[in-house]
Design a protein around this motif. Structure first.
Motif, PDB file in Angstrom:
ATOM      1  N   THR A   1       2.211  25.962 -50.298  1.00 18.02           N
ATOM      2  CA  THR A   1       1.427  26.343 -51.311  1.00 18.02           C
ATOM      3  C   THR A   1       1.940  28.046 -51.026  1.00 18.02           C
ATOM      4  O   THR A   1       1.953  28.779 -51.913  1.00 18.02           O
ATOM      5  N   GLU A   2       2.190  28.342 -49.867  1.00 18.07           N
ATOM      6  CA  GLU A   2       2.679  29.607 -49.720  1.00 18.07           C
ATOM      7  C   GLU A   2       4.022  29.739 -50.116  1.00 18.07           C
ATOM      8  O   GLU A   2       4.306  31.041 -50.651  1.00 18.07           O
ATOM      9  N   ALA A   3       5.058  29.076 -49.967  1.00 18.12           N
ATOM     10  CA  ALA A   3       6.348  29.168 -50.505  1.00 18.12           C
ATOM     11  C   ALA A   3       6.284  29.278 -51.908  1.00 18.12           C
ATOM     12  O   ALA A   3       6.795  30.334 -52.747  1.00 18.12           O
ATOM     13  N   VAL A   4       5.425  28.487 -52.681  1.00 15.53           N
ATOM     14  CA  VAL A   4       5.477  28.495 -54.057  1.00 15.53           C
ATOM     15  C   VAL A   4       4.785  29.847 -54.380  1.00 15.53           C
ATOM     16  O   VAL A   4       5.265  30.395 -55.451  1.00 15.53           O
ATOM     17  N   SER A   5       3.724  30.239 -53.890  1.00 14.99           N
ATOM     18  CA  SER A   5       3.266  31.261 -54.352  1.00 14.99           C
ATOM     19  C   SER A   5       3.837  32.649 -54.281  1.00 14.99           C
ATOM     20  O   SER A   5       3.967  33.442 -55.002  1.00 14.99           O
ATOM     21  N   LEU A   6       4.592  32.595 -53.162  1.00 12.40           N
ATOM     22  CA  LEU A   6       5.679  33.925 -52.840  1.00 12.40           C
ATOM     23  C   LEU A   6       6.544  33.991 -53.754  1.00 12.40           C
ATOM     24  O   LEU A   6       6.909  35.140 -54.399  1.00 12.40           O
ATOM     25  N   VAL A   7       7.201  32.674 -54.417  1.00  9.97           N
ATOM     26  CA  VAL A   7       8.239  33.077 -55.369  1.00  9.97           C
ATOM     27  C   VAL A   7       7.812  33.046 -56.583  1.00  9.97           C
ATOM     28  O   VAL A   7       8.477  33.423 -57.861  1.00  9.97           O
ATOM     29  N   THR A   8       6.412  32.787 -56.881  1.00  4.82           N
ATOM     30  CA  THR A   8       6.057  32.922 -58.316  1.00  4.82           C
ATOM     31  C   THR A   8       4.843  34.049 -58.233  1.00  4.82           C
ATOM     32  O   THR A   8       4.055  33.850 -59.412  1.00  4.82           O
ATOM     33  N   GLU A   9       5.068  35.082 -57.370  1.00  7.15           N
ATOM     34  CA  GLU A   9       3.698  36.085 -57.563  1.00  7.15           C
ATOM     35  C   GLU A   9       3.689  36.659 -58.858  1.00  7.15           C
ATOM     36  O   GLU A   9       4.693  36.931 -59.437  1.00  7.15           O
ATOM     37  N   ASP A  10       2.556  36.889 -59.331  1.00  8.91           N
ATOM     38  CA  ASP A  10       2.268  37.228 -60.785  1.00  8.91           C
ATOM     39  C   ASP A  10       2.693  36.318 -61.706  1.00  8.91           C
ATOM     40  O   ASP A  10       2.724  36.727 -62.933  1.00  8.91           O
ATOM     41  N   ASP A  11       3.044  35.060 -61.532  1.00  7.89           N
ATOM     42  CA  ASP A  11       3.360  33.928 -62.570  1.00  7.89           C
ATOM     43  C   ASP A  11       2.735  32.860 -62.338  1.00  7.89           C
ATOM     44  O   ASP A  11       3.016  31.698 -61.747  1.00  7.89           O
TER      45      ASP A  11
ATOM     46  N   THR B   1       1.276  30.281 -63.939  1.00  9.99           N
ATOM     47  CA  THR B   1       1.664  29.347 -64.971  1.00  9.99           C
ATOM     48  C   THR B   1       2.861  28.532 -64.129  1.00  9.99           C
ATOM     49  O   THR B   1       2.899  27.281 -63.866  1.00  9.99           O
ATOM     50  N   THR B   2       3.935  29.381 -63.684  1.00  9.49           N
ATOM     51  CA  THR B   2       5.126  28.699 -63.111  1.00  9.49           C
ATOM     52  C   THR B   2       4.597  28.238 -61.547  1.00  9.49           C
ATOM     53  O   THR B   2       5.067  27.230 -61.156  1.00  9.49           O
ATOM     54  N   ALA B   3       3.721  28.821 -61.103  1.00  9.73           N
ATOM     55  CA  ALA B   3       3.142  28.469 -59.757  1.00  9.73           C
ATOM     56  C   ALA B   3       2.673  27.072 -59.922  1.00  9.73           C
ATOM     57  O   ALA B   3       2.799  26.091 -58.923  1.00  9.73           O
ATOM     58  N   ARG B   4       1.661  26.821 -60.746  1.00 10.27           N
ATOM     59  CA  ARG B   4       1.032  25.621 -61.136  1.00 10.27           C
ATOM     60  C   ARG B   4       1.974  24.511 -61.330  1.00 10.27           C
ATOM     61  O   ARG B   4       2.171  23.535 -60.912  1.00 10.27           O
ATOM     62  N   ARG B   5       3.045  24.737 -62.219  1.00 11.99           N
ATOM     63  CA  ARG B   5       4.229  23.740 -62.602  1.00 11.99           C
ATOM     64  C   ARG B   5       5.051  23.337 -61.465  1.00 11.99           C
ATOM     65  O   ARG B   5       5.087  22.235 -61.255  1.00 11.99           O
ATOM     66  N   LEU B   6       5.350  24.429 -60.721  1.00 10.22           N
ATOM     67  CA  LEU B   6       6.111  23.998 -59.370  1.00 10.22           C
ATOM     68  C   LEU B   6       5.429  23.370 -58.319  1.00 10.22           C
ATOM     69  O   LEU B   6       5.872  22.450 -57.658  1.00 10.22           O
ATOM     70  N   LEU B   7       4.187  23.705 -57.978  1.00  7.77           N
ATOM     71  CA  LEU B   7       3.312  22.833 -57.163  1.00  7.77           C
ATOM     72  C   LEU B   7       3.076  21.418 -57.644  1.00  7.77           C
ATOM     73  O   LEU B   7       2.900  20.585 -56.801  1.00  7.77           O
ATOM     74  N   ARG B   8       2.866  21.309 -58.881  1.00  2.16           N
ATOM     75  CA  ARG B   8       2.853  19.925 -59.624  1.00  2.16           C
ATOM     76  C   ARG B   8       3.947  19.060 -59.107  1.00  2.16           C
ATOM     77  O   ARG B   8       3.708  17.877 -58.760  1.00  2.16           O
ATOM     78  N   LEU B   9       5.078  19.729 -59.377  1.00  2.00           N
ATOM     79  CA  LEU B   9       6.458  18.746 -59.079  1.00  2.00           C
ATOM     80  C   LEU B   9       6.385  18.545 -57.435  1.00  2.00           C
ATOM     81  O   LEU B   9       6.796  17.365 -57.503  1.00  2.00           O
ATOM     82  N   ALA B  10       5.996  19.495 -56.657  1.00  2.00           N
ATOM     83  CA  ALA B  10       6.050  19.338 -55.165  1.00  2.00           C
ATOM     84  C   ALA B  10       5.026  18.302 -54.677  1.00  2.00           C
ATOM     85  O   ALA B  10       5.370  17.224 -54.009  1.00  2.00           O
TER      86      ALA B  10
ATOM     87  N   SER C   1      -7.700  47.475 -51.787  1.00  4.29           N
ATOM     88  CA  SER C   1      -7.504  46.408 -52.656  1.00  4.29           C
ATOM     89  C   SER C   1      -6.711  46.601 -53.923  1.00  4.29           C
ATOM     90  O   SER C   1      -5.783  45.663 -54.426  1.00  4.29           O
ATOM     91  N   ALA C   2      -6.892  47.822 -54.570  1.00  2.00           N
ATOM     92  CA  ALA C   2      -6.046  48.192 -55.817  1.00  2.00           C
ATOM     93  C   ALA C   2      -4.721  48.203 -55.611  1.00  2.00           C
ATOM     94  O   ALA C   2      -3.699  47.995 -56.054  1.00  2.00           O
ATOM     95  N   LEU C   3      -4.401  48.996 -54.470  1.00  2.00           N
ATOM     96  CA  LEU C   3      -2.872  49.321 -53.985  1.00  2.00           C
ATOM     97  C   LEU C   3      -2.231  47.974 -53.574  1.00  2.00           C
ATOM     98  O   LEU C   3      -1.047  47.988 -53.804  1.00  2.00           O
ATOM     99  N   VAL C   4      -2.962  47.250 -52.960  1.00  3.67           N
ATOM    100  CA  VAL C   4      -2.180  45.792 -52.369  1.00  3.67           C
ATOM    101  C   VAL C   4      -1.957  45.339 -53.683  1.00  3.67           C
ATOM    102  O   VAL C   4      -0.795  44.655 -53.460  1.00  3.67           O
ATOM    103  N   ALA C   5      -2.892  45.015 -54.336  1.00  3.14           N
ATOM    104  CA  ALA C   5      -2.658  44.163 -55.609  1.00  3.14           C
ATOM    105  C   ALA C   5      -1.280  44.590 -56.409  1.00  3.14           C
ATOM    106  O   ALA C   5      -0.608  44.060 -57.122  1.00  3.14           O
TER     107      ALA C   5
ATOM    108  N   ALA D   1      -0.692  33.326 -56.086  1.00  2.97           N
ATOM    109  CA  ALA D   1       0.268  33.887 -56.723  1.00  2.97           C
ATOM    110  C   ALA D   1      -0.265  35.009 -57.631  1.00  2.97           C
ATOM    111  O   ALA D   1       0.301  36.083 -57.874  1.00  2.97           O
ATOM    112  N   GLU D   2      -1.652  34.843 -57.897  1.00  2.79           N
ATOM    113  CA  GLU D   2      -2.158  35.984 -58.702  1.00  2.79           C
ATOM    114  C   GLU D   2      -2.690  37.431 -57.711  1.00  2.79           C
ATOM    115  O   GLU D   2      -2.765  38.386 -58.502  1.00  2.79           O
ATOM    116  N   THR D   3      -2.740  37.134 -56.644  1.00  2.00           N
ATOM    117  CA  THR D   3      -3.183  38.170 -55.628  1.00  2.00           C
ATOM    118  C   THR D   3      -2.111  38.434 -54.684  1.00  2.00           C
ATOM    119  O   THR D   3      -1.682  37.914 -53.855  1.00  2.00           O
TER     120      THR D   3
END
Length: 185
Positions: free
Chosen positions: A158-168, A170-179, A25-29, A101-103
């Protein structure tokens, strides 16, 4: 022939299994889903053969690494099922996107599983698709999403947004709302 009783796993087996899961879990994260299995075994202080006895494939290991997260998300979808259909669907998609995006690796894992064997009802993607389908059906019945929008469309989004915003998140949330503005009637 006597019925064979199943014994609980030995204490050392349980300890090794938990240690492997914690390290994985730690290494995958940190490194994503392509992390070296040998590195996991080494950091868990077990041999590679022990890792493979517990997890015969990378898929089996990752399935268990993400299982708790997916189960928590499934419960959350159930909690949302009684509210306003549009709000519930939006909340669900946002929480799913932010979690992925966080995981690190979860979004890629869900996307890869979408291309896998759909008969495996316990895979993470199937669980997320079923949870999403229930919320989309309610939203569709209430006229809160455009006709023709499928649960798979929204999961792909959701998968596309989370892939391009991994570790971000805030941006994931904003892009999803736009979509999601394009999903509404």
């Amino acid at each position: 022939m006597a019925e064979q009783q199943t014994r609980p796993p030995r204490t050392d087996w349980q300890r090794n299994h938990q240690r492997l899961l914690q390290v994985a879990s730690a290494l995958v994260a940190r490194d994503g889903t392509r992390v070296s299995l040998e590195k996991i075994a080494r950091e868990a202080e077990v041999g590679s053969a022990t890792l493979h006895r517990h997890f015969p494939s990378r898929r089996a290991l990752l399935q268990e690494v993400f299982q708790d997260i997916v189960e928590r998300l499934r419960r959350r979808a159930g909690e949302l099922a009684d509210g306003d259909p549009r709000t519930c669907l939006d909340t669900w998609l946002e929480e799913l996107t932010v979690c992925a995006a966080e995981t690190r690796g979860l979004g890629a894992w869900l996307a890869a599983e979408a291309d896998g064997d759909p008969s495996d009802g316990e895979c993470c993607h199937v669980v997320m698709r079923e949870a999403t389908a229930a919320l989309v059906d309610r939203a569709r019945s209430a006229g809160a999403v455009r006709p023709g929008i499928s649960p798979q469309d929204l999961l792909t989004l959701t998968e596309a947004v989370s892939l391009v915003t991994e570790d971000d998140p805030t941006t994931a949330r904003r892009l999803l709302r736009l979509a999601l503005d394009g999903v509404r009637p």
